[in-house]
Design an enzyme around this catalytic site. Structure first.
Site, short mmCIF file in Angstrom:
data_model
loop_
_atom_site.label_atom_id
_atom_site.label_comp_id
_atom_site.label_asym_id
_atom_site.label_seq_id
_atom_site.Cartn_x
_atom_site.Cartn_y
_atom_site.Cartn_z
N ASP A 215 -46.77 -28.88 29.12
CA ASP A 215 -46.63 -27.22 29.08
C ASP A 215 -47.19 -26.84 30.23
O ASP A 215 -46.66 -25.63 30.31
CB ASP A 215 -47.64 -26.92 27.90
CG ASP A 215 -47.45 -25.02 28.05
OD1 ASP A 215 -46.08 -24.52 27.87
OD2 ASP A 215 -48.34 -24.53 26.97
N SER A 243 -46.66 -18.14 26.98
CA SER A 243 -45.79 -19.23 26.43
C SER A 243 -45.58 -18.70 25.08
O SER A 243 -46.19 -18.04 24.13
CB SER A 243 -45.89 -20.73 26.01
OG SER A 243 -46.91 -21.16 27.42
N GLN A 293 -38.68 -24.63 26.62
CA GLN A 293 -39.79 -23.17 26.93
C GLN A 293 -39.17 -21.50 27.40
O GLN A 293 -38.55 -22.53 27.94
CB GLN A 293 -41.36 -23.38 27.81
CG GLN A 293 -42.03 -22.77 27.67
CD GLN A 293 -43.56 -22.92 27.87
OE1 GLN A 293 -44.09 -22.83 28.95
NE2 GLN A 293 -44.22 -24.33 27.57
#
Length: 306
Positions: A215, A243, A293
């Site tokens: 991430d 996110s 993402q």
């Protein structure tokens, strides 16, 4: 030269200390009954709990309810609220399905009675079948690329930007455009990453650390295509970013203590949301994981909706 070597060694030691704290924390998940787990309050390098941290802990909780020999092959999550680093986190696991080949678990990460992150993991038993993959793109050796920590310290010294995340427990090395470069980029990036310390042969630990690391750089491919500087976003200077979701497909066993090349790109941004996909290759050229993402970015003062 001596000063550069000392800075490099200090950065390595800082990352190693951060890694040891991370491993100790994800190893402190305590079962409290009925497939619930708790983790005490820990330190944070941000003003919020980093999303990858929550995912690594959620994986450890989910794996504790799965039969031995089954390994994570996919993960899908939504980040519903910003985690508060001053509060403990509890994880509630729901056993959605168990078959001869798969186990599916849904995990709620909660703080103060509210769901912060909702994650679904699928675990699979070993099997055989069809095989193919894309070729690994060319990239310089990671040893020839400077570490992100060193580049930031050379730019800022001890006055690092708010939420810079130094020290990460992961050595991140940008091959292409840095997220703090002023030029507008095309959103195609190659990044080497690994943890510095040699780790035991524990597949779950390596997967958890990979989930944590996956991430770190995903927003960069979005922001560099706009006049949004990395420091403006992470420090809240004019922009707010977070996110929204994160997905991983693990194609092969992964080692977090060996170099992985993350090839990422952002193909689209619209309505304040940017989409990024990525592929992780090991040094042998094996495509070990794919990720995706969507991130949320708004100017400070606009209706956020987050």
């Amino acid at each position: 030269m001596a000063e550069d070597l000392a800075r490099t060694e200090n950065a390595r030691q800082d990352r190693a200390a951060s890694l040891r704290r991370l491993i100790a924390r994800i190893g402190q998940i305590v079962p409290v009954g009925n497939d619930r787990f708790e983790v005490p309050v820990g330190d944070s390098v941000f003003d919020r709990i980093y999303g990858g941290h929550l995912l690594a802990e959620a994986l450890m909780a989910a794996a504790a309810t799965v039969a031995e020999g089954r390994v994570m092959h996919s993960m899908h999550c939504y980040f519903l609220r910003l985690g508060d680093p001053s509060l403990a986190v509890s994880y509630s696991v729901e056993r959605l399905r168990d078959t001869r080949g798969f186990s599916v678990r849904q995990v709620r990460a909660e703080q103060a009675g509210k769901t912060v992150t909702l994650v679904t993991f699928s675990f699979a038993a070993p099997s055989e079948g069809m095989t193919h993959q894309w070729r690994m793109p060319d990239a310089p050796d990671p040893e020839s690329v400077p570490s992100r920590d060193i580049e930031l310290m050379e730019m800022h010294g001890a006055e690092l930007p708010v939420n810079a995340g130094v020290p990460w427990p992961v050595d991140v090395r940008h091959v292409d455009q840095r997220p703090w470069d002023p030029a507008i980029g095309d959103g195609h990036h190659r990044i080497w990453m690994r943890v510095d310390e040699r780790l035991p042969d524990d597949p779950l630990l390596h997967t958890a650390l990979f989930v944590y690391a996956s991430d770190i750089t995903m927003a960069d491919a979005v922001t560099v295509q706009h006049p949004i500087r990395w420091e403006d976003l992470i420090a809240g200077r004019g922009y707010f970013g977070a996110s929204l979701d994160h997905a991983i497909w693990l194609h092969a066993p992964v080692r977090a203590d060996e170099w992985l090349l993350h090839v990422q790109e952002s193909s689209r941004a619209a309505d304040g949301r940017g989409f990024t996909t990525g592929r992780f290759f090991d040094r042998a050229g094996t495509l070990v994981a794919s990720v995706a993402q969507e991130i949320f970015i708004r100017k400070v003062g606009e209706e956020s909706g987050k």
